[in-house]
Each structure stands twice: as structure tokens, then as C-alpha cells.
Design an enzyme around this catalytic site. Structure first.
Site, PDB file in Angstrom:
ATOM      1  N   GLU A  70       0.833  -1.203   0.000  1.00 54.27           N
ATOM      2  CA  GLU A  70       0.000   0.000   0.000  1.00 54.27           C
ATOM      3  C   GLU A  70       0.873   1.260   0.000  1.00 54.27           C
ATOM      4  O   GLU A  70       0.526   2.268  -0.623  1.00 54.27           O
ATOM      5  CB  GLU A  70      -0.948  -0.023   1.200  1.00 54.27           C
ATOM      6  CG  GLU A  70      -2.052  -1.073   1.057  1.00 54.27           C
ATOM      7  CD  GLU A  70      -2.959  -1.140   2.269  1.00 54.27           C
ATOM      8  OE1 GLU A  70      -4.167  -0.940   2.129  1.00 54.27           O
ATOM      9  OE2 GLU A  70      -2.441  -1.403   3.380  1.00 54.27           O
ATOM     10  N   GLU A 118      -3.657  -9.499   4.253  1.00 51.07           N
ATOM     11  CA  GLU A 118      -4.352  -9.190   5.509  1.00 51.07           C
ATOM     12  C   GLU A 118      -5.467 -10.180   5.831  1.00 51.07           C
ATOM     13  O   GLU A 118      -5.840 -10.349   6.995  1.00 51.07           O
ATOM     14  CB  GLU A 118      -4.930  -7.771   5.445  1.00 51.07           C
ATOM     15  CG  GLU A 118      -3.901  -6.658   5.573  1.00 51.07           C
ATOM     16  CD  GLU A 118      -3.259  -6.274   4.250  1.00 51.07           C
ATOM     17  OE1 GLU A 118      -2.534  -5.261   4.226  1.00 51.07           O
ATOM     18  OE2 GLU A 118      -3.454  -6.997   3.239  1.00 51.07           O
TER      19      GLU A 118
END
Length: 698
Positions: free
Chosen positions: A106, A126
């Protein structure tokens, strides 16, 4: 400063920010703050025309700093770092090597361009923590790679190789040679070209089909049942398709917060840490010298032995496999080759890799060919008489210092060790079937097992792709000992009024792949039947016999899936279980013969009677020191027995979902109802309830 989390340097007009947070450059508060400050400083410096962000050491940014999990936020937020990069008036290039995972990827998405080393891997994993990417990953990845690819990548959490990442626009270029030099050259090239400051947030979302998201949701329905994160990820990608970027980000934050406070994510985060802790042995220091393992030996080339041999070959360790006849040896090697070739057909291996691995497995009929092996694992018939013969021979031929391991699933490792003159070299290595697939390895320390043997085997377990735990010597060790308690109550409930399909449905709905009776049919009902006949269990321990129904079924030749009938009927080709009226009749006749009036069972009672005795047995195991910690039991059950990871493991579930007092009080209730001492709460469970403590506090 060399000890700063972000090192600033320049190469001519290119500013360089190097992440300096070994070993994996985790996104700590210091890293985030340093990145944000560095971007702003270079943006304000007129001498700097472009910025490169790179990881120092072996990787870019491997993800969040797990040491900060559960703590209040500190330092610059990752959202602000990414915004600073996106809004920088100068080109920002992220240079990726090693891994760029989770928040690391990210962060790279904040850069205007990305260049990767040829061996780099990226991903948003995640989901394995019961979470979703919370810093814009769910909104940016669909804009780069398309909604369909983004869904698959985030729901699987897989690591994406650099070449594939390039094909999906996740990276813009693959470096040739030194990554930093290539990144600086790329930054200069962008400046010279007047390349646009491309912000991913400004790109449109690519959607191949109007029903793509709905189709994906249907495709994962069975595999993702019980989990929350995959479904929330789907919702975020739908938001990326339907909403402007900022509104999509808002939706991402809402759905992330929902997961963060869920018991499912708490369970998965517990398991994440538990798996890492389980590999550590409390009384064996991390610096304990280990024995060198260059070669292995396996005795037995059946389903288990062949699978174990594949684990060694997969890790590049040559292994010699011994059988008692040429026919058995040929059959076993044929199965090993077929397993590898099937993997190759699915794209998991190349033809050359199949041959390389087969070349590492040497078949033999002679014990003499094992004399130089560093570790020898027996995987022979599960009787003490056979084990005695094997270990007596091994003691005679194995070189000094060789580790001698038994794959027994429940026999006394101390007794096996005493068949040798070197009990310190003997350890249990309980693989789970199929051994080339199942991840759990229950390593069993005997009374005499040397600490260096324990350290070596725990390390070797990881090297051959297993998740290791260490347990003590007791009947059934940890996993099977607890499973036995569930089996006892499942059998009793059939006699008292339940049916196999009702019990199995409750356990399946809890999250297991299948219930106890379907599992028995899969494993083969004849296995337990023969053990019961051998043990004459009806006369043992003056307890209620659990095998009446099971014996009657086996006496009809209903051994399970392999015979097309067991507790259920099975039709080819899908082998889905079909309730069998003839089994229901056997069950009803058994109840009548035992003088039991059948009654209705609630799902809650079935769940409690299946699972609470397991927790109680786990308490006894902890009290006896047969498991080091409650988390070890959780790791064993998640990896070896299908306990749903989103419920954390039996001990975590009891601690945090049910509550130990509720388990304790239910045990007393069933004890008083039945008069059966089976239900007596373990002393440790009583103590913890009295002290208002949890298993995790031990």
C-alpha cells in the site's frame, strides 16, 4: 543518522529514502513518520527533481509492525504517508525487492511509479489476520490490475511474483542489475520525459464483466464459509466499482473497523502469533547447537512413508526409502511419482522439477543403505512389536549421532527409545496424513530425548515445510487424546437419541470440514473396529462402551467411503454422504438393547457435548505438562484436525468466546445429569475459574 528508521541520501538530483528497520523493515511508527518527513523535505528541496523509496537490507517493507498490534496509534498514519507521496509535486518511484506485503505494498501504491527486482514478491495478505487492506489497497489494486484480479489476490492473500505483478500493472518495470541504480536511472528518465505524476486514485476501475464480483462471491462460498474478511473484501471492491475514490476509502475504513473488532479477526490474529510461538521450546534455548541434517532415511514407503519422503525431497534433502519387498517399494515409488506428476499437471511443478525431486528419493531393500543417514524416520505398522524390530535394527546400523524418529500416532515413545542403546537420540515425529499435504508435525519428546535433538527436529520440521509443535508422551499425545473425548460423546449421543447427520451438521456448521461420523467414514471405520477388538475395550476401565453402533456397522462390511457405505451411503463419483435408513435402524436397536429411551437433542447440547470435553482434556494435558502452552494445543487443532482458524483453537475459543466459567458449569451440569465422572472438570479448569483467569495466563 545511521540508526534512523529512514535514511536520507541523494544521487545527484534524485533524493533517496531508505527504510532502515531490520529485519523486515516493518511499518513501525518511526518508519511511517520518517517516510512522511522525508517526502516533505525532498519535495521542498529545489535541488531534488525526483524521489526513490527503497528498502534497506533484504526486503522492501514486509508489512505492519506486529509489535504495534493492539496498541493506540502513534506517529504519522500510513494514510498520511501515502497521501504525501501521491501529492508530491515531484515523481516518486518505489523500488521493490524481497517482499512488499500488506501496508508495504500500500505504501508503494502511494508512489507514482514502481520498479521491482526480478525476485520480488508483492501481495495484500491481511485476510490471513481476518482483516482487509486498510490503507487504500482495496481501492487502488482494482484500479491497477482490475477488480477480478484484485478480488482473487486479496481473498487468497497470496504472494505475487514480480513478473506477474508487471503483467497486471502493479509494477511498471523490472530492474536489470542493481535495484537502486536502476531505480535512480528510472527516476531520471521520468524527469527527462516530463512523465505525468500518475496517481492510482485517479485511474478508473477495470471490471471485465458486469457480474464478475457476484460470480466471484459464488465461487468462494464454500471455502470462505464462517470467515468475515473475504466477504468484507468483496464489499470494498464493489465500493471501488460503484463509488468515487474518497467514498470508497470511507467504505474501506468502515469495513476494516468492523473486522478489527470481530471475534473472527481476534481469533486469526491469535493464531498468527501462536503458530510462531509454538515453534519455540521453553526449556531449549534458541542458541542450542543443532545436529547437521544433510540426508534422511525413511522406513516404509506406504502412504505415510512416501509422503514423508516427498517432504524431504521438496526441501532438497536426499532421502533413502526402505521397504520389505520389491513389490511394496515399486508401488510406493509409483505413488510418489504420480503425486508429483499430478502437481505438475496443475502447474505447480515443471517436468524438470519432478525429475529433480524423484532423483532425491533413493529406494532400497537394505538397512545398510541407511547407515549414513543423519535422521531416520520409521513409518511402519502401528504395533509395538513391529516398532521394536525396526528400532533394534536401527540401533545396530545407524551412525553415532543420527536422530532416530518414530512416526507413531500414539504409542509410547519412551518404550520405543528403550529398544535402543541411545534413547537420547530418539524422538517422535507424528506426521498427519497425507504427510505430503498436511502441515502439522506433532514432535514428541521422550524422557531421555536430548535438547539438541529437540532443537534440530523443530528446525528440520520448518525446513521440510511443516508447522512444528512439541508435546509429551501420553496416550494419543495431544490431538488424538482430545479427539477421543469428542468421539466418546458422539457415540453416546447416537445411543441416546441423535443421528449421525444431526451431529455432523452441528460440527460442520461450527466450521469443521466435516463431522465425526463423516470423518470416520473417510478414514475407514474398520481401523477403529480392529483396534477395539484387539483391546477388548468392553472390559477396559469399567466405563461405558462406545463401540456398539460402530461395531454393528462394521460387522455389515460398512467400512466407509472405500466400501460405498458406512454411517452414510456414498454414491460415485462425488461421494457425498446420504443418510442411511439401515444405520438409523441399527442405532434404534442399539438404544433398545441398552435400555435407553431415545430423546431429542438440541444443536447446543450436541456442540457442548462434542467440544467442552475436548477443552477439559486440554486442561488436563496442560496440567500434566504434555503441551507447553494453551496456544500449542490451538496450533495442533487448527492444523491437524480442521478446527476453524476463525475460532482460534479450542483453548482460545474457551477463553475468549465461551468463557471458562461457562465451560466449567456445563461440565458440572452434564455430570449431575448423567452421574458419569467423565464430566468432572479438570483441577486446572476449576482453579482458573476460581481465580478468574484464562488458559492464556499460564
Amino acid at each position: 543518522m545511521s540508526d534512523a528508521a529512514i535514511l536520507r541520501s541523494t544521487d545527484g538530483e534524485v533524493g533517496i529514502l531508505t527504510v532502515n528497520n531490520p529485519p523486515v523493515n516493518a511499518l513501525s511508527a518511526a518508519v511511517r513518520t520518517g517516510l512522511g518527513d522525508g517526502i516533505k523535505a525532498f519535495a521542498a528541496d529545489p535541488a531534488i527533481k525526483a524521489i526513490v523509496v527503497i528498502g534497506g537490507g533484504r526486503t522492501f517493507i514486509a508489512g505492519a509492525d506486529i509489535r504495534e498490534f493492539g496498541k493506540p496509534p502513534a506517529g504519522t498514519s500510513l494514510h498520511d504517508v501515502i497521501a504525501a507521496m501521491e501529492d508530491c509535486p515531484k515523481p516518486v518511484v518505489a523500488a521493490l525487492h524481497g517482499t512488499a506485503l500488506g501496508g508495504g505494498l500500500e505504501t508503494a501504491f502511494g508512489a507514482h511509479y514502481r520498479i521491482a527486482g526480478p525476485q520480488a514478491r508483492v501481495g495484500l495478505p491481511e485476510v490471513h489476520l481476518g482483516l482487509l487492506p486498510g490503507a487504500g489497497g482495496t481501492q487502488r489494486l482494482p484500479r491497477l490490475a482490475g477488480a477480478e484480479f484484485a478480488l482473487e489476490a486479496m481473498v487468497s492473500g497470496r504472494h505475487i511474483p514480480a513478473k506477474e505483478a508487471l503483467s497486471k500493472n502493479i509494477v511498471d518495470k523490472i530492474a536489470d542489475g542493481d535495484l537502486l541504480a536502476a531505480a535512480v536511472a528510472y527516476a531520471r528518465e521520468l524527469v527527462a520525459q516530463g512523465a505525468p505524476l500518475r496517481r492510482i486514485r485517479d485511474l478508473p476501475v477495470k471490471l471485465g464483466s458486469p457480474t464478475a464480483i457476484e460470480d466471484f462471491a459464488k465461487s468462494i462460498a464454500r471455502k470462505a464459509r464462517g470467515f468475515k474478511a473475504p466477504w468484507n473484501i468483496i464489499k470494498t471492491v464493489q465500493a471501488a466499482v460503484d463509488l468515487p475514490f474518497d467514498e470508497g476509502m470511507k467504505r474501506e475504513r468502515e469495513l476494516f473497523a468492523e473486522l478489527l473488532t470481530s471475534s473472527e479477526s481476534a481469533a486469526q490474529r491469535h493464531y498468527f502469533f501462536a503458530e510462531r510461538e509454538a515453534a519455540k521450546v521453553l526449556d531449549v534455548p534458541a542458541d542450542t547447537p543443532q545436529r547437521e541434517i544433510k540426508t534422511g532415511g525413511i522406513i516404509g514407503c506406504g502412504t505415510m512413508g512416501g509422503g514423508i519422503a516427498m517432504n524431504f525431497a521438496n526441501a532438497g534433502i536426499p532421502v533413502t526409502v526402505l521397504e520389505t519387498s520389491q513389490e511394496a517399494l515399486d508401488r510406493g515409488m509409483k505413488v510418489i511419482r504420480a503425486n508429483y506428476e499430478n502437481t505438475a499437471k496443475r502447474g505447480g511443478l515443471t517436468a524438470d522439477q519432478v525429475e529433480q525431486r524423484m532423483a532425491l528419493i533413493k529406494p532400497t531393500l537394505s538397512y545398510d543403505d541407511l547407515k549414513d543417514a543423519d535422521v531416520i524416520i520409521e513409518a511402519v505398522f502401528e504395533t509395538m512389536e513391529v516398532k521394536e524390530g525396526v528400532f533394534t535394527k536401527l540401533d545396530a546400523i545407524a551412525k553415532p549421532g543420527a536422530i532416530l524418529a518414530t512416526n507413531t500416532s500414539g504409542l509410547d515413545v519412551n518404550q520405543i527409545a528403550n529398544y535402543t542403546k541411545r534413547p537420547g537420540d530418539v524422538i517422535g515425529m507424528h506426521f498427519f496424513s497425507p504427510a505430503n499435504v498436511m502441515k502439522l508435525l506433532e514432535n514428541v519428546r521422550g524422557k531421555a530425548t536430548s535438547k539438541d535433538v529437540i532443537a534440530t527436529v523443530m528446525s528440520l520440521s520448518k525446513k521440510i515445510g511443516k508447522i512444528p509443535t512439541l508435546v509429551g508422551v501420553c496416550e494419543g499425545f495431544v490431538g488424538n487424546r482430545m479427539l477421543r473425548q469428542r468421539g466418546v460423546q458422539s457415540a453416546y449421543m447416537l445411543e441416546e437419541g441423535a443421528l449421525p447427520q444431526q451431529v455432523d451438521k452441528v460440527i460442520f456448521d461450527f466450521g469443521f470440514p466435516m463431522g465425526p461420523f463423516q470423518m470416520s467414514d473417510l478414514a475407514g471405520n474398520d481401523v477403529g473396529w480392529r483396534i477395539r477388538q484387539g483391546k477388548k475395550e468392553k472390559e477396559q476401565r469399567n466405563v461405558r462402551y462406545t463401540g456398539y453402533v460402530a461395531d454393528a456397522i462394521c460387522e455389515l462390511g460398512r467400512f466407509g467411503q472405500k466400501t460405498g457405505a458406512g454411517y452414510y451411503k456414498y454414491n460415485l463419483p462425488d461421494r457425498s454422504p446420504i443418510p442411511a435408513p439401515e444405520v438409523e435402524k441399527i442405532i434404534e436397536e442399539t438404544s433398545k438393547k441398552l435400555g435407553i429411551t431415545r430423546r431429542a437433542f438440541s444443536d447446543q447440547e450436541i456442540l457442548e457435548r462434542c467440544l467442552y470435553p475436548m477443552v477439559n482434556e486440554g486442561a488436563k494435558i496442560l496440567e500434566e505438562g504434555m503441551a507447553q502452552r494453551a496456544l500449542d494445543i490451538d496450533v495442533i487443532w487448527v492444523n491437524g484436525y480442521g478446527w476453524p482458524v476463525y475460532r482460534g483453537g479450542p483453548m482460545w475459543w474457551a477463553d475468549n468466546v465461551v468463557g471458562l466459567k461457562a465451560v466449567h458449569d456445563a461440565l458440572l451440569k452434564y455430570r449431575d445429569m448423567s452421574g458419569d465422572p467423565f464430566w468432572e472438570p479438570a483441577p486446572l479448569l476449576k482453579k482458573l475459574v476460581q481465580e478468574n483467569r484464562k488458559f492464556s495466563s499460564l
